[in-house]
Design an enzyme around this catalytic site. Structure first.
Site, PDB file in Angstrom:
ATOM      1  CG  MET A 183      61.749  50.189  38.686  1.00 37.01           C
ATOM      2  SD  MET A 183      62.942  51.812  39.911  1.00 37.01           S
ATOM      3  CE  MET A 183      63.114  51.006  40.974  1.00 37.01           C
TER       4      MET A 183
ATOM      5  CG  HIS B  11      70.955  55.539  46.754  1.00 34.45           C
ATOM      6  ND1 HIS B  11      70.713  56.326  47.889  1.00 34.45           N
ATOM      7  CD2 HIS B  11      69.197  55.448  47.829  1.00 34.45           C
ATOM      8  CE1 HIS B  11      70.064  56.180  48.678  1.00 34.45           C
ATOM      9  NE2 HIS B  11      68.988  55.206  48.212  1.00 34.45           N
TER      10      HIS B  11
HETATM   11  N1  SAH Z   1      62.308  58.662  45.730  1.00 33.61           N
HETATM   12  C1  SAH Z   1      61.728  58.316  47.469  1.00 33.61           C
HETATM   13  C2  SAH Z   1      61.324  56.989  47.688  1.00 33.61           C
HETATM   14  C3  SAH Z   1      62.697  56.091  47.317  1.00 33.61           C
HETATM   15  S1  SAH Z   1      62.666  54.984  48.176  1.00 33.61           S
HETATM   16  C4  SAH Z   1      62.021  59.419  47.800  1.00 33.61           C
HETATM   17  O1  SAH Z   1      63.175  59.931  47.438  1.00 33.61           O
HETATM   18  O2  SAH Z   1      61.733  59.710  48.771  1.00 33.61           O
HETATM   19  C5  SAH Z   1      62.663  53.792  46.850  1.00 33.61           C
HETATM   20  C6  SAH Z   1      61.455  53.693  46.132  1.00 33.61           C
HETATM   21  O3  SAH Z   1      61.660  53.037  45.079  1.00 33.61           O
HETATM   22  C7  SAH Z   1      60.393  52.916  47.450  1.00 33.61           C
HETATM   23  O4  SAH Z   1      59.340  53.745  46.839  1.00 33.61           O
HETATM   24  C8  SAH Z   1      60.238  52.053  46.705  1.00 33.61           C
HETATM   25  O5  SAH Z   1      58.963  51.234  46.558  1.00 33.61           O
HETATM   26  C9  SAH Z   1      60.428  51.417  45.231  1.00 33.61           C
HETATM   27  N2  SAH Z   1      60.695  50.359  44.288  1.00 33.61           N
HETATM   28  C10 SAH Z   1      61.133  49.473  44.136  1.00 33.61           C
HETATM   29  N3  SAH Z   1      61.230  48.665  43.636  1.00 33.61           N
HETATM   30  C11 SAH Z   1      61.264  48.943  43.154  1.00 33.61           C
HETATM   31  C12 SAH Z   1      60.100  48.573  41.312  1.00 33.61           C
HETATM   32  N4  SAH Z   1      60.669  47.584  40.676  1.00 33.61           N
HETATM   33  N5  SAH Z   1      59.301  49.240  40.771  1.00 33.61           N
HETATM   34  C13 SAH Z   1      58.957  50.794  41.205  1.00 33.61           C
HETATM   35  N6  SAH Z   1      59.237  51.262  42.265  1.00 33.61           N
HETATM   36  C14 SAH Z   1      59.458  50.387  42.955  1.00 33.61           C
END
Ligand code: SAH
Length: 394
Positions: free
Chosen positions: A281, A298
């Site tokens: 992302m 967060h």
């Molecule tokens: N939206 C979900 C998960 C939140 S945890 C919920 O609310 O249940 C944060 C998520 O961000 C995790 O799934 C993690 O794998 C993802 N994440 C972390 N770094 C990322 C990146 N650089 N690009 C895409 N996703 C990422």
């Protein structure tokens, strides 16, 4: 009284042991100790300190209750189970059975279970589920909502608990400047730790997924209009896809996809109309009418949040030059203004401090990162207890 006793008596009343308590009054230290020890405030403070010191055991006992399946066992016994019922139905070997009454007593005291008083001498009473432990029963029909047992296991995983043990060392300057207690404890950040440990990755994602299902029930019923004019949506950092699937089921007009890291979604096949896109992302987000960020911002410091939001802005503007929106589901610290909600938010914030470079933000802190990423307005509403939904427009 022997020599030692009389020596103590003399020294306690000597001038050396007096204490100044006002313009002309002195009391002996012994008297002051007696006054303090009979103070209800001190007694209260003492017991509160003990309870707080041991409060990590509340988390561990809750985790243990879930691991042993205690809420499920009570539910299967028709919602009420005696101690012999529990002893017969839980996976506890003979040698450990004598300890179980002490665990369930603690679970009653902490509100996880309720106890109907014994009706006869020698009877240990009947244990019932409370509204809290009904949230831990696997049988979804029991609650009319999803079990949060996986969430408890995810959030009490050994990586998080181990990281919390490093908090004071971190505050005193341990590790590198950009380290977190998590990185001090495990030598790497959370996402990389999950990549290396598929078992914990699954526990964590299943846990967040269970929480997402409950949250989305509220989103769908309380603010479904958020999705009215949305044709395509990408759930960025969407974990195992629970949120996207819930949106696709409730609003079939929305074509949903999930963007996440390869160890999270690489093996998930498209289902319920949801596509899975492996990506980062920070560098690119596929075009969509709406980008959803649930419990994502967060995890990051302000600078990285602005990077993520800048990618979100590109994604929504390339789909619809006139608009599109970002939908954020996260906490807004202080909203709603209510003690127990605030307690949950600041506890969650400390969890973010331990595990990530991120934080829970108040309204002012959210506004700052929105403006820095070039967004012009936003609308916030409470969606479930201490969680808010923010619609963000360029
Ligand atoms: N939206 C979900 C998960 C939140 S945890 C919920 O609310 O249940 C944060 C998520 O961000 C995790 O799934 C993690 O794998 C993802 N994440 C972390 N770094 C990322 C990146 N650089 N690009 C895409 N996703 C990422």
């Amino acid at each position: 009284m022997g020599m030692g006793g009389s020596r103590y008596f003399h020294s306690a009343t000597s001038a050396h042991n007096t204490q100044y308590i006002g313009s002309r009054q002195y009391i002996s230290r012994t008297e002051s100790r007696m006054a303090a020890s009979s103070s209800p405030e001190l007694v209260q403070a003492h017991v509160e300190l003990w309870n707080l010191t041991y409060s990590y055991l509340k988390s561990m006992a809750l985790q243990c209750a879930v691991e042993l399946g205690i809420p499920n066992a009570i539910h299967r016994s028709g919602g009420a189970a005696s101690l012999p019922d529990l002893l017969a139905n839980l996976p506890v070997p003979q040698a450990r059975k004598p300890y179980l009454p002490r665990l369930v007593r603690f679970l009653v005291v902490t509100g996880v279970l309720a106890l109907d008083a014994p009706v006869a001498t020698g009877d240990s009473g009947v244990y019932r589920l409370t509204p809290l432990s009904r949230l831990l029963v696997d049988d979804a029909r029991a609650n009319g909502c999803t079990s949060l047992a996986p969430f408890v296991l995810a959030q009490t995983n050994r990586y998080h608990v181990g990281a919390a043990m490093h908090l004071s060392e971190w505050f005193k300057g341990g590790g590198d400047d950009d380290d977190t207690p998590f990185r001090m404890a495990h030598g790497t950040d959370q996402w990389d730790a999950w990549r290396r440990d598929p078992q914990v990755n699954k526990v964590f994602m299943d846990g967040l997924g269970s929480d997402s299902q409950l949250t989305l029930d509220f989103v769908v019923t309380r603010c479904g209009e958020v999705f009215d004019s949305v044709g395509t949506l990408v759930d960025v950092g969407g974990g195992n896809g629970s949120t996207a699937r819930a949106i696709a089921r409730a609003f079939p007009h929305v074509r949903c996809s999930v963007l996440d890291l390869s160890h999270v979604i690489g093996d998930i096949q498209p289902s319920d109309g949801v596509q899975y896109i492996v990506g980062d992302m920070m560098s690119s987000i596929p075009p969509a009418d709406a980008v959803l960020l649930k419990h994502v911002l967060h995890d990051w410091n302000d600078e990285d949040c602005v990077k993520i939001l800048t990618q979100c802005k590109k994604a929504i503007l390339s789909e619809k030059p006139s608009g599109g929106k970002v939908i954020i589901i996260d906490t807004v610290v202080g909203s709603p203004a209510n003690d127990i909600m605030f307690q949950a938010q600041v506890t969650f914030d400390l969890n973010m401090m331990v595990t990530t470079p991120g934080r829970e933000r108040d309204e002012h802190e959210w506004r700052n990162i929105f403006m820095a990423a070039g967004f012009r307005h936003h609308k916030t509403r409470t969606v479930l207890g201490f969680l808010s939904l923010i619609e963000l427009y360029p």
